[in-house]
Write an enzyme that holds these catalytic residues in place. Structure first.
Site, PDB file in Angstrom:
ATOM      1  N   VAL A  58     -63.619 -29.981 -30.725  1.00  0.00           N
ATOM      2  CA  VAL A  58     -64.947 -29.716 -31.309  1.00  0.00           C
ATOM      3  C   VAL A  58     -65.480 -28.316 -31.009  1.00  0.00           C
ATOM      4  O   VAL A  58     -66.525 -27.936 -31.543  1.00  0.00           O
ATOM      5  CB  VAL A  58     -66.009 -30.761 -30.873  1.00  0.00           C
ATOM      6  N   LYS A 104     -76.096 -30.120 -40.555  1.00  0.00           N
ATOM      7  CA  LYS A 104     -77.006 -29.372 -41.429  1.00  0.00           C
ATOM      8  C   LYS A 104     -76.377 -29.200 -42.818  1.00  0.00           C
ATOM      9  O   LYS A 104     -77.041 -29.412 -43.834  1.00  0.00           O
ATOM     10  CB  LYS A 104     -77.281 -28.001 -40.789  1.00  0.00           C
ATOM     11  N   TYR A 144     -71.157 -29.279 -16.406  1.00  0.00           N
ATOM     12  CA  TYR A 144     -71.499 -30.499 -17.138  1.00  0.00           C
ATOM     13  C   TYR A 144     -73.007 -30.593 -17.338  1.00  0.00           C
ATOM     14  O   TYR A 144     -73.493 -30.715 -18.466  1.00  0.00           O
ATOM     15  CB  TYR A 144     -70.979 -31.713 -16.357  1.00  0.00           C
ATOM     16  N   ARG A 185     -64.595 -42.282 -11.108  1.00  0.00           N
ATOM     17  CA  ARG A 185     -65.903 -42.930 -11.233  1.00  0.00           C
ATOM     18  C   ARG A 185     -65.910 -44.189 -10.373  1.00  0.00           C
ATOM     19  O   ARG A 185     -64.899 -44.876 -10.244  1.00  0.00           O
ATOM     20  CB  ARG A 185     -66.207 -43.251 -12.696  1.00  0.00           C
TER      21      ARG A 185
HETATM   22  N1  LIG Z   1     -69.629 -43.241 -19.382  1.00  0.00           N
HETATM   23  C1  LIG Z   1     -70.739 -42.848 -18.826  1.00  0.00           C
HETATM   24  O1  LIG Z   1     -71.171 -43.435 -17.817  1.00  0.00           O
HETATM   25  C2  LIG Z   1     -71.541 -41.712 -19.404  1.00  0.00           C
HETATM   26  C3  LIG Z   1     -72.725 -41.359 -18.784  1.00  0.00           C
HETATM   27  C4  LIG Z   1     -73.475 -40.310 -19.308  1.00  0.00           C
HETATM   28  C5  LIG Z   1     -73.055 -39.648 -20.438  1.00  0.00           C
HETATM   29  N2  LIG Z   1     -71.877 -40.009 -21.027  1.00  0.00           N
HETATM   30  C6  LIG Z   1     -71.448 -39.232 -22.201  1.00  0.00           C
HETATM   31  O2  LIG Z   1     -70.879 -40.066 -23.190  1.00  0.00           O
HETATM   32  C7  LIG Z   1     -69.799 -39.393 -23.830  1.00  0.00           C
HETATM   33  C8  LIG Z   1     -68.549 -40.251 -23.776  1.00  0.00           C
HETATM   34  O3  LIG Z   1     -68.222 -40.499 -22.415  1.00  0.00           O
HETATM   35  P1  LIG Z   1     -67.013 -41.440 -21.975  1.00  0.00           P
HETATM   36  O4  LIG Z   1     -67.424 -42.140 -20.748  1.00  0.00           O
HETATM   37  O5  LIG Z   1     -66.529 -42.208 -23.138  1.00  0.00           O
HETATM   38  O6  LIG Z   1     -65.952 -40.331 -21.527  1.00  0.00           O
HETATM   39  P2  LIG Z   1     -64.434 -40.106 -21.976  1.00  0.00           P
HETATM   40  O7  LIG Z   1     -63.922 -38.982 -21.155  1.00  0.00           O
HETATM   41  O8  LIG Z   1     -63.699 -41.408 -21.927  1.00  0.00           O
HETATM   42  O9  LIG Z   1     -64.579 -39.690 -23.490  1.00  0.00           O
HETATM   43  C9  LIG Z   1     -64.813 -38.391 -23.911  1.00  0.00           C
HETATM   44  C10 LIG Z   1     -63.904 -38.124 -25.100  1.00  0.00           C
HETATM   45  O10 LIG Z   1     -64.137 -36.790 -25.575  1.00  0.00           O
HETATM   46  C11 LIG Z   1     -62.888 -36.186 -25.844  1.00  0.00           C
HETATM   47  N3  LIG Z   1     -63.037 -34.738 -25.770  1.00  0.00           N
HETATM   48  C12 LIG Z   1     -63.284 -33.985 -24.673  1.00  0.00           C
HETATM   49  N4  LIG Z   1     -63.365 -32.681 -24.995  1.00  0.00           N
HETATM   50  C13 LIG Z   1     -63.180 -32.616 -26.350  1.00  0.00           C
HETATM   51  C14 LIG Z   1     -63.143 -31.556 -27.286  1.00  0.00           C
HETATM   52  N5  LIG Z   1     -63.324 -30.281 -26.906  1.00  0.00           N
HETATM   53  N6  LIG Z   1     -62.897 -31.848 -28.590  1.00  0.00           N
HETATM   54  C15 LIG Z   1     -62.702 -33.141 -28.998  1.00  0.00           C
HETATM   55  N7  LIG Z   1     -62.727 -34.185 -28.140  1.00  0.00           N
HETATM   56  C16 LIG Z   1     -62.963 -33.928 -26.837  1.00  0.00           C
HETATM   57  C17 LIG Z   1     -61.962 -36.754 -24.784  1.00  0.00           C
HETATM   58  O11 LIG Z   1     -60.592 -36.620 -25.077  1.00  0.00           O
HETATM   59  C18 LIG Z   1     -62.427 -38.206 -24.739  1.00  0.00           C
HETATM   60  O12 LIG Z   1     -61.751 -39.001 -25.665  1.00  0.00           O
HETATM   61  C19 LIG Z   1     -69.643 -38.043 -23.126  1.00  0.00           C
HETATM   62  O13 LIG Z   1     -70.291 -37.052 -23.892  1.00  0.00           O
HETATM   63  C20 LIG Z   1     -70.360 -38.243 -21.815  1.00  0.00           C
HETATM   64  O14 LIG Z   1     -70.899 -37.043 -21.323  1.00  0.00           O
HETATM   65  C21 LIG Z   1     -71.104 -41.018 -20.536  1.00  0.00           C
END
Ligand SMILES: NC(=O)c1ccc[n+]([C@@H]2O[C@H](COP(=O)([O-])OP(=O)(O)OC[C@H]3O[C@@H](n4cnc5c(N)ncnc54)[C@H](O)[C@@H]3O)[C@@H](O)[C@H]2O)c1
Length: 311
Positions: A58, A104, A144, A185
């Site tokens: 992305v 957009k 982050y 985690r």
């Molecule tokens: N799980 C939690 O407790 C939690 C808490 C707060 C925020 N979040 C947010 O929710 C979202 C999903 O978290 P998650 O727990 O599923 O984590 P995750 O690491 O399992 O999922 C993140 C996904 O994003 C993909 N990704 C990373 N960089 C990328 C890039 N440059 N281009 C395309 N894809 C990319 C990864 O390969 C992965 O599949 C994240 O944005 C995270 O910050 C999660």
């Protein structure tokens, strides 16, 4: 039929969200670069007629026609987001710019998966959305925390400047099946250590608390947030306000797994927040939502997933 883009769709939350939106009859376009996600998480969807998968980072622009965007792409655990911190900031910031630009262009509604890390090591407890946070700009978690803060800024500037329809949800610790077994985690750590009969590692004295939200509860709130009227932007906290100390969590995991593991204590890492708990008053009124899955119920589901993975 609505076509929905999920960035980070092969990750923990993204894969469950894909399941959910497909089950509701939508077309799902899943975009992921597999930095932390896995094809295993979405393998069961690959033959689904309404599911499409694109390998894409992305931080580069994407041109697709969609009606809604859930922007989840970003490594979420400290182990992963600190592995390549520059890429982490780029993913949050450039990723947000690219996805907002796409929204957009095609007039899509867009939701940002923000985080409780926005609040840093908070002085206010529990944290309402009006609290601005206490964040270190130059620490090891900053890639982050500050990346996500900047992404929120971009969302609100696109809303003010371009009248984009935005939704910002601040996610607190969420757990469930398909979490990474080795991402550091606490829930997955404890379960995997317990199932392997290894010592359960607690950082600090175990009195620091966290609240844990089960994935199904979280996604219910996320989808409700996306479906709010155009005047609702958030930010809105989503999480489970029930608070548990690390020691309580470790003991619960030991009981539910029937493990003989012992608990060992190690020093706290830098900038580790001592306490974090969502104030979900806004989610209750604006989304009509509150979590329903108890920690014990959610842990049982998660443990049964990890049993298959670890055995
Ligand atoms: N799980 C939690 O407790 C939690 C808490 C707060 C925020 N979040 C947010 O929710 C979202 C999903 O978290 P998650 O727990 O599923 O984590 P995750 O690491 O399992 O999922 C993140 C996904 O994003 C993909 N990704 C990373 N960089 C990328 C890039 N440059 N281009 C395309 N894809 C990319 C990864 O390969 C992965 O599949 C994240 O944005 C995270 O910050 C999660």
């Amino acid at each position: 039929m609505k076509r929905i883009l999920i960035t980070g769709g092969a990750g923990f939350l993204g894969s469950h969200l894909s399941d959910r939106l497909l089950a509701q009859g939508y077309e799902v376009l899943c975009v992921d670069n597999y930095f932390t996600g896995s094809k295993n998480n979405i393998a069961h969807l690959l033959n689904h007629r309404q599911f499409e998968l694109i390998r894409h980072d992305v931080t580069f622009p994407l041109y697709v026609e969609v009606d809604e965007i859930y922007n989840l792409a970003c490594p979420a655990s400290p182990v992963h987001y600190q592995r390549d911190p520059v890429q982490t900031t780029k993913t949050s910031v450039h990723g947000a710019i690219n996805m907002l630009g796409l929204a957009k262009r095609v007039n899509a509604k867009i939701l940002q998966a923000s985080t409780s890390e926005i609040y840093g090591d908070p002085e206010v407890h529990p944290q309402p959305e009006t609290y601005w946070g206490k964040v270190n700009a130059v620490g090891i978690r900053s890639c982050y925390d500050e990346g996500k803060r900047c992404a929120e800024t971009l969302f609100f500037d696109y809303w003010r400047q371009h009248k984009l329809r935005i939704k910002v949800v601040r996610i607190f610790n969420t757990y469930g099946p398909r979490m990474h077994p080795n991402d550091g985690r606490v829930v997955s750590n404890f379960i995997v250590q317990a199932l392997r009969g290894q010592d359960i590692t607690i950082y600090g004295d175990g009195s620091q608390t966290r609240s844990f939200c089960y994935v199904d509860d979280l996604l219910e709130a996320m989808v409700r947030a996306m479906n709010t009227g155009d005047d609702f932007t958030g930010p809105v906290n989503i999480g489970n306000p029930d608070e548990f100390s690390m020691l309580e969590l470790a003991n619960l995991v030991l009981r539910l797994t029937g493990s003989q593991s012992r608990i060992s204590f190690k020093p706290l890492p830098a900038d580790d927040p001592k306490q974090r708990q969502p104030d979900i008053s806004l989610a209750k009124t604006a989304l009509g939502w509150e979590p329903t899955v108890t920690l014990e119920e959610g842990l049982k589901e998660t443990i049964s997933y990890f049993r298959k993975l670890v055995s």
